[in-house]
Scaffold this motif. Structure first.
Motif, PDB file in Angstrom:
ATOM      1  N   PHE A  36       0.824  -1.229   0.000  1.00  0.00           N
ATOM      2  CA  PHE A  36       0.000   0.000   0.000  1.00  0.00           C
ATOM      3  C   PHE A  36       0.852   1.271   0.000  1.00  0.00           C
ATOM      4  CE2 PHE A  36      -3.995  -2.076   0.548  1.00  0.00           C
ATOM      5  CZ  PHE A  36      -3.716  -3.218   1.272  1.00  0.00           C
ATOM      6  N   LEU A  37       2.179   1.095   0.135  1.00  0.00           N
ATOM      7  CA  LEU A  37       3.019   2.283   0.325  1.00  0.00           C
ATOM      8  C   LEU A  37       4.040   2.487  -0.784  1.00  0.00           C
ATOM      9  CD1 LEU A  37       3.710   2.029   4.175  1.00  0.00           C
ATOM     10  CD2 LEU A  37       2.171   3.596   3.002  1.00  0.00           C
ATOM     11  N   GLU A  59      -7.484   0.558  -3.498  1.00  0.00           N
ATOM     12  CA  GLU A  59      -8.060  -0.650  -4.122  1.00  0.00           C
ATOM     13  C   GLU A  59      -6.935  -1.660  -4.308  1.00  0.00           C
ATOM     14  OE1 GLU A  59     -11.021   2.223  -6.238  1.00  0.00           O
ATOM     15  OE2 GLU A  59      -9.431   1.318  -7.436  1.00  0.00           O
ATOM     16  N   MET A  60      -7.100  -2.789  -3.779  1.00  0.00           N
ATOM     17  CA  MET A  60      -6.072  -3.834  -3.965  1.00  0.00           C
ATOM     18  C   MET A  60      -6.715  -5.046  -4.601  1.00  0.00           C
ATOM     19  SD  MET A  60      -2.953  -3.330  -3.256  1.00  0.00           S
ATOM     20  CE  MET A  60      -2.610  -1.593  -3.423  1.00  0.00           C
ATOM     21  N   SER A  82       3.059  14.504   6.310  1.00  0.00           N
ATOM     22  CA  SER A  82       1.965  14.233   5.363  1.00  0.00           C
ATOM     23  C   SER A  82       2.457  13.206   4.342  1.00  0.00           C
ATOM     24  CB  SER A  82       1.530  15.528   4.676  1.00  0.00           C
ATOM     25  OG  SER A  82       2.636  16.105   4.020  1.00  0.00           O
ATOM     26  N   PHE A  83       1.515  12.423   3.853  1.00  0.00           N
ATOM     27  CA  PHE A  83       1.815  11.285   2.977  1.00  0.00           C
ATOM     28  C   PHE A  83       1.235  11.551   1.592  1.00  0.00           C
ATOM     29  CE2 PHE A  83       2.919   8.477   6.519  1.00  0.00           C
ATOM     30  CZ  PHE A  83       2.289   9.115   7.580  1.00  0.00           C
ATOM     31  N   SER A  84       2.094  11.562   0.561  1.00  0.00           N
ATOM     32  CA  SER A  84       1.450  11.579  -0.772  1.00  0.00           C
ATOM     33  C   SER A  84       1.702  10.177  -1.335  1.00  0.00           C
ATOM     34  CB  SER A  84       1.992  12.696  -1.642  1.00  0.00           C
ATOM     35  OG  SER A  84       3.381  12.577  -1.747  1.00  0.00           O
ATOM     36  N   ASN A  85       0.590   9.468  -1.488  1.00  0.00           N
ATOM     37  CA  ASN A  85       0.622   8.026  -1.719  1.00  0.00           C
ATOM     38  C   ASN A  85      -0.128   7.672  -2.996  1.00  0.00           C
ATOM     39  OD1 ASN A  85       0.552   5.282  -1.611  1.00  0.00           O
ATOM     40  ND2 ASN A  85      -0.514   5.158   0.368  1.00  0.00           N
ATOM     41  N   PRO A  86       0.596   7.247  -4.041  1.00  0.00           N
ATOM     42  CA  PRO A  86      -0.050   6.920  -5.319  1.00  0.00           C
ATOM     43  C   PRO A  86      -1.041   5.769  -5.203  1.00  0.00           C
ATOM     44  CG  PRO A  86       2.253   6.226  -5.320  1.00  0.00           C
ATOM     45  CD  PRO A  86       2.042   7.034  -4.072  1.00  0.00           C
ATOM     46  N   ASN A  87      -0.911   4.964  -4.138  1.00  0.00           N
ATOM     47  CA  ASN A  87      -1.826   3.821  -3.984  1.00  0.00           C
ATOM     48  C   ASN A  87      -3.160   4.233  -3.383  1.00  0.00           C
ATOM     49  OD1 ASN A  87       0.373   1.704  -4.504  1.00  0.00           O
ATOM     50  ND2 ASN A  87       1.227   2.927  -2.831  1.00  0.00           N
TER      51      ASN A  87
END
Lengths: 125, 125
Positions: free
Chosen positions: B87-88, B124-125, B105-110
């Motif tokens: 997820f990361l 979504e996995m 802060s997290f910028s997470n493409p997932n």
């Protein structure tokens, strides 16, 4: 969390805005890192997910305005304009250095609703 | 914000998790305040307003597990368990010392959705 006793304007009067120990410690650290004789201006503005948002900025003491409320905290000064004070009276500022969800947080008796982001609230006036 | 080049495992490979300069600076400061030889464990867990939540903890390097991913950042080490990495992967961690809305802060493409609180996301996995 434990609130730091401010120098009450009148004996026994709860300060308009109070600081937790963690908030006072962190603000004093931030101020010493900036080296100037700064106070903290706290206010509110329209906008944000719940209608109103908190504002906080370090400011030179010389900029305090005559109609500001001034709260002294063990050498640390908070200033707040009268309109904002309507929404902030009785608020306590806290600070956490948690890795997740850390930062400043506002527990505000005037807020009827506070957004998860912690920055915005609704109030009935 | 500018991403700090990690020591890529293989030449030209983007690190699985990247740090902004501000994030690296603040994490290094926090670690030196704690004095131990600590690394940062980043992960995800079920729960939170949008379904999943980020976790971050300082941890002694000795606790790193054989199946952890290890990312070296100019002397700073991030560890992440394989399930969380799903997820990361590709996430960038940033840090702001703003009085309001500051913190990590997290910028997470997932993440297909991220809650205003910044701590919870849907994927979504």
């Amino acid at each position: 969390s434990a609130s730091v006793p401010a120098a009450p304007a009148m004996e026994g009067l709860k300060p308009a805005i109070s600081l937790s120990e963690n908030a006072l410690k962190h603000l004093s650290k931030m101020r010493s890192e900036r080296g100037e004789d700064l106070c903290l201006r706290i206010g509110v503005k329209q906008g944000g997910c719940s209608g109103m948002s908190y504002t906080m900025d370090f400011e030179n003491r010389a900029n305090a305005r005559p109609d500001d409320s001034t709260i002294e905290y063990q050498g640390f000064t908070i200033v707040c304009d009268p309109k904002s004070m309507l929404f902030l009276f009785g608020m306590q500022l806290d600070y956490s250095d948690a890795l997740i969800g850390g930062g400043f947080s506002f527990s505000n008796p005037n807020a009827t609703q506070t957004c998860g982001c912690g920055k915005s609230f609704a109030a009935e006036m």
